[in-house]
Design a protein around this motif. Structure first.
Motif, PDB file in Angstrom:
ATOM      1  N   LEU A   1       0.897  -1.462   0.406  1.00  0.00           N
ATOM      2  CA  LEU A   1      -0.039   0.152   0.141  1.00  0.00           C
ATOM      3  C   LEU A   1       0.664   1.133   0.008  1.00  0.00           C
ATOM      4  O   LEU A   1       2.246   0.924   0.225  1.00  0.00           O
ATOM      5  CB  LEU A   1      -1.087   0.328   1.206  1.00  0.00           C
ATOM      6  CG  LEU A   1      -2.074  -1.490   1.636  1.00  0.00           C
ATOM      7  CD1 LEU A   1      -2.598  -1.071   2.157  1.00  0.00           C
ATOM      8  CD2 LEU A   1      -2.831  -1.213   0.346  1.00  0.00           C
TER       9      LEU A   1
ATOM     10  N   ARG B   1      -3.154   5.179   2.449  1.00  0.00           N
ATOM     11  CA  ARG B   1      -3.531   3.600   2.135  1.00  0.00           C
ATOM     12  C   ARG B   1      -3.162   2.646   3.452  1.00  0.00           C
ATOM     13  O   ARG B   1      -3.662   2.243   3.975  1.00  0.00           O
ATOM     14  CB  ARG B   1      -3.232   3.744   0.884  1.00  0.00           C
ATOM     15  CG  ARG B   1      -4.257   1.897   0.903  1.00  0.00           C
ATOM     16  CD  ARG B   1      -5.660   2.506   1.008  1.00  0.00           C
ATOM     17  NE  ARG B   1      -6.435   3.237  -0.173  1.00  0.00           N
ATOM     18  CZ  ARG B   1      -7.661   4.008  -0.113  1.00  0.00           C
ATOM     19  NH1 ARG B   1      -8.185   3.258   0.237  1.00  0.00           N
ATOM     20  NH2 ARG B   1      -7.560   4.519  -1.176  1.00  0.00           N
TER      21      ARG B   1
ATOM     22  N   HIS C   1      -4.752   4.828   6.143  1.00  0.00           N
ATOM     23  CA  HIS C   1      -6.257   4.766   5.927  1.00  0.00           C
ATOM     24  C   HIS C   1      -6.439   3.269   6.793  1.00  0.00           C
ATOM     25  O   HIS C   1      -7.499   2.856   8.037  1.00  0.00           O
ATOM     26  CB  HIS C   1      -6.882   5.073   4.647  1.00  0.00           C
ATOM     27  CG  HIS C   1      -8.368   4.185   4.921  1.00  0.00           C
ATOM     28  ND1 HIS C   1      -8.707   4.397   5.165  1.00  0.00           N
ATOM     29  CD2 HIS C   1      -7.905   3.057   4.164  1.00  0.00           C
ATOM     30  CE1 HIS C   1      -9.886   3.941   4.490  1.00  0.00           C
ATOM     31  NE2 HIS C   1      -9.542   2.715   3.744  1.00  0.00           N
ATOM     32  N   THR C   2      -5.771   2.339   6.375  1.00  0.00           N
ATOM     33  CA  THR C   2      -5.832   0.780   7.013  1.00  0.00           C
ATOM     34  C   THR C   2      -5.968   0.815   8.368  1.00  0.00           C
ATOM     35  O   THR C   2      -6.501  -0.056   9.564  1.00  0.00           O
ATOM     36  CB  THR C   2      -4.592   0.039   6.695  1.00  0.00           C
ATOM     37  OG1 THR C   2      -5.412   0.235   4.769  1.00  0.00           O
ATOM     38  CG2 THR C   2      -4.757  -1.340   6.889  1.00  0.00           C
TER      39      THR C   2
ATOM     40  N   ASP D   1      -8.164  -3.038   2.536  1.00  0.00           N
ATOM     41  CA  ASP D   1      -7.576  -3.073   0.946  1.00  0.00           C
ATOM     42  C   ASP D   1      -6.790  -3.153   0.694  1.00  0.00           C
ATOM     43  O   ASP D   1      -5.613  -2.617   0.156  1.00  0.00           O
ATOM     44  CB  ASP D   1      -7.757  -1.567   1.217  1.00  0.00           C
ATOM     45  CG  ASP D   1      -8.385  -0.916   1.393  1.00  0.00           C
ATOM     46  OD1 ASP D   1     -10.121  -0.917   0.991  1.00  0.00           O
ATOM     47  OD2 ASP D   1      -8.875   0.429   1.462  1.00  0.00           O
TER      48      ASP D   1
ATOM     49  N   LYS E   1      -6.280  -3.516  -3.325  1.00  0.00           N
ATOM     50  CA  LYS E   1      -6.218  -1.877  -3.452  1.00  0.00           C
ATOM     51  C   LYS E   1      -5.553  -1.701  -4.879  1.00  0.00           C
ATOM     52  O   LYS E   1      -5.696  -0.780  -5.771  1.00  0.00           O
ATOM     53  CB  LYS E   1      -6.014  -0.566  -2.817  1.00  0.00           C
ATOM     54  CG  LYS E   1      -6.911   0.587  -3.050  1.00  0.00           C
ATOM     55  CD  LYS E   1      -8.458   0.844  -2.752  1.00  0.00           C
ATOM     56  CE  LYS E   1      -8.862   1.909  -2.746  1.00  0.00           C
ATOM     57  NZ  LYS E   1     -10.359   2.895  -2.816  1.00  0.00           N
TER      58      LYS E   1
END
Ligand code: DGI
Ligand code: FE
Ligand code: FE
Length: 193
Positions: free
Chosen positions: A14, A18, A21-22, A51, A54
């Protein structure tokens, strides 16, 4: 798999924002899991991997959808919808995470679906309300998340559909199935009927 190993794995897949965010989704989901008597370990692992795919290439995600049991109609809709279903398969193939509850929460985190489990609802809501997000109407959903999980998920589903229709985007059937089922529950329907 423990939290530390899971985080080290996803971090390499990621971007930094991101990944952050996780981590926030995981913290949010664990908090909700404690409120709603759901396994915090499962909430944490599902969040960490939600994700995971992603940033897989579109070609690779397409190939996984074509060659596994994933529904082929995903290919007819926006590729943004692919990363959850694809991750639900890849975490088993690559790391042996074979746990229906975790895999299905990862699977449907973007769209929701009908008959969601509490763990699925928690990941669906946590992804939306994590503290790094900001958009109109979010505080209302954050407040509701600690009061009534189904109502909060209903708001997420409603807001997502409103947002997609405003943008004239097409909407995947599971997104509507989630909204319809959550509306049924809000109107007194039975969770397992
Ligand atoms: O992966 P994240 O950015 O954390 O969040 P997500 O997986 O919930 O959603 C990614 C995007 O997918 C979000 O902008 C909303 C959008 N989305 C959700 N349901 C649908 C959808 N997009 C389309 N085109 N159709 C849907 O049914
Ligand atoms: Fe996602
Ligand atoms: Fe997410």
């Amino acid at each position: 798999m423990n939290k530390h190993d899971a985080l080290s794995i996803v971090e390499t897949h990621l971007t930094k924002p991101r990944f952050e965010h996780t981590v926030r989704v995981a913290e949010t989901a664990v908090r909700l899991a404690q409120i709603y008597n759901v396994s915090s370990e499962k909430a944490e692992l599902a969040s960490i991997f939600h994700d995971y795919c992603k940033y897989r290439s579109l070609d690779e995600m397409k190939r996984i959808i074509q060659t596994t049991y994933l529904p082929k109609d995903l290919l007819l809709y926006h590729h943004e919808l692919w990363h959850g279903p694809v991750a639900s398969i890849m975490i088993e193939q690559e790391y042996g995470i074979k746990d229906d509850a975790i895999q299905s929460a990862v699977y449907c985190h973007t769209t929701g679906r009908a008959n969601m489990s509490d763990l699925e609802l928690i990941i669906f809501v946590a992804d939306y309300i994590e503290p790094g997000r900001s958009f109109p109407g979010l505080d209302e959903v954050r407040d509701m998340a600690t009061q009534d999980l189904v109502k909060a998920a209903w708001m997420v589903s409603r807001n997502t559909i409103n947002y997609l229709t405003e943008k004239k985007n097409r909407i995947y059937p599971d997104t509507f199935h989630a909204y319809n089922d959550l509306t049924r529950l809000l109107n007194g329907g039975n969770k397992f009927e």
